[in-house]
Design an enzyme around this catalytic site. Structure first.
Site, PDB file in Angstrom:
ATOM      1  N   PRO A   2       0.829  -1.213   0.000  1.00 23.08           N
ATOM      2  CA  PRO A   2       0.000   0.000   0.000  1.00 23.08           C
ATOM      3  C   PRO A   2       0.864   1.264   0.000  1.00 23.08           C
ATOM      4  CG  PRO A   2      -0.744  -1.558   1.673  1.00 23.08           C
ATOM      5  CD  PRO A   2       0.559  -2.065   1.141  1.00 23.08           C
ATOM      6  N   GLU A   3       0.461   2.235  -0.793  1.00 26.74           N
ATOM      7  CA  GLU A   3       1.155   3.530  -0.843  1.00 26.74           C
ATOM      8  C   GLU A   3       0.207   4.596  -0.304  1.00 26.74           C
ATOM      9  OE1 GLU A   3       3.028   4.227  -4.671  1.00 26.74           O
ATOM     10  OE2 GLU A   3       3.075   2.091  -5.105  1.00 26.74           O
ATOM     11  N   ARG A 153      22.439  15.322  -6.999  1.00 32.82           N
ATOM     12  CA  ARG A 153      22.261  13.877  -6.797  1.00 32.82           C
ATOM     13  C   ARG A 153      22.289  13.145  -8.133  1.00 32.82           C
ATOM     14  NH1 ARG A 153      21.226  13.093  -1.578  1.00 32.82           N
ATOM     15  NH2 ARG A 153      20.474  14.942  -0.462  1.00 32.82           N
TER      16      ARG A 153
END
Ligand SMILES: [Zn+2]
Length: 296
Positions: A2-3, A153
């Site tokens: 689940p998000e 990054r």
């Protein structure tokens, strides 16, 4: 797993039903090796017995049940955790691990096939949840913040967006869908994302999450809401689990690539890796230059 939309769907349902209720009993079944962390079952039961539920909150993918005893139950569904709200007369659910009985005859039932879900009982939920990145549906989540976080990054944007310290609540489904909507390749180094692209990406993330919330989340085999119902957003996935099918925008075949160990689906035509150029790199630098010092 689940998000944000799935956890938020459960949170809204529990928040509509639980505040004001009192916990009158707690029961654990036998098969529960890892559910409680840092507290024994008898101690947990004794502590929460008779306590009132104040509110249900969410932080990223964490569900937080605030109790009126200066304690919060901080739960993580992990792979297959589910929280069902049932009347005590309802038939027992499969894979039941714990039952929290309430003063109105309802039960909060924790079911978990894989048993990776966890509960912590703490005074301050952030002891467990840590300091995550901004909530993507809050005002704190802006394109400028995204660019500032990503600056320098080299990690792929896919991995960057999955990192809960950068942005809270996103997982594989909603990152793949958002990258497709914004036309960004999952392998793009995060630090090369321009301010314009960050704007597209931010808008796509917000749009995808809101649409998923409207559909009650996405269900594959496992996710069910607190009423035991499936979400509907899996019908609207455009790339996730669609490798080998054609892109709904351009009919190119959707491909799958591993990024940081996670299968990532994308359209090689809509999401090209080589479209960003040296001028884009300098616009990243310019975007960084206009940010106030120490902006996060
Ligand atoms: Zn396409």
């Amino acid at each position: 797993m689940p998000e944000l939309p799935e956890v938020e769907t459960v949170r809204r349902q529990l928040q509509a039903a639980l505040p004001g209720r009192t916990i009158v009993d707690v029961h654990f079944t036998e098969a529960r090796p890892h559910l409680l962390r840092g507290i024994s079952e008898p101690e947990f039961i004794e502590t929460v017995h008779g306590s009132g539920i104040v509110a249900i909150r969410r932080s990223g993918k964490w569900l937080i049940v605030d109790l009126d005893i200066n304690r919060s139950l901080v739960a993580h569904l992990r792979m297959t955790g589910r929280w069902f709200l049932r009347h005590s007369d309802a038939p027992e659910d499969a894979y039941l691990r714990s039952t929290i009985a309430l003063d109105n005859g309802d039960e909060l039932r924790w079911c978990d096939v894989r048993k990776f879900g966890t509960w912590d009982l703490v005074a301050n939920a952030s002891e467990v949840t840590g300091d995550g990145g901004p909530e993507p549906l809050s005002d704190a989540f802006t394109a400028r913040r995204l660019v500032a976080e990503a600056a320098g990054r080299r990690a792929p944007i896919k991995a960057f967006l999955l990192d809960q310290r950068r942005i809270a609540g996103l997982g594989n489904i909603y990152v793949d869908e958002s990258l497709w909507r914004s036309g960004i390749h999952p392998l793009r180094p995060a630090g090369t994302i321009t301010l314009n692209e960050a704007e597209l990406l931010r808008n796509a993330i917000v749009e995808v999450l809101n649409e998923a919330l409207d559909s009650g989340g996405s269900s594959m085999r496992d996710y069910l809401d607190s009423n035991g119902r499936r979400g509907g957003f899996q019908e609207r996935w455009r790339v996730y689990k669609r490798e080998g099918s054609s892109c709904v925008r351009c009919e190119t075949i959707i491909e799958k690539v591993k990024v940081g160990g996670r299968g990532s689906r994308y359209c090689p035509n809509c999401q090209q890796l080589n479209v960003y150029s040296a001028s884009d790199e300098s616009s990243v630098a310019r975007a960084g230059a206009v940010l106030p010092a120490g902006a996060t």
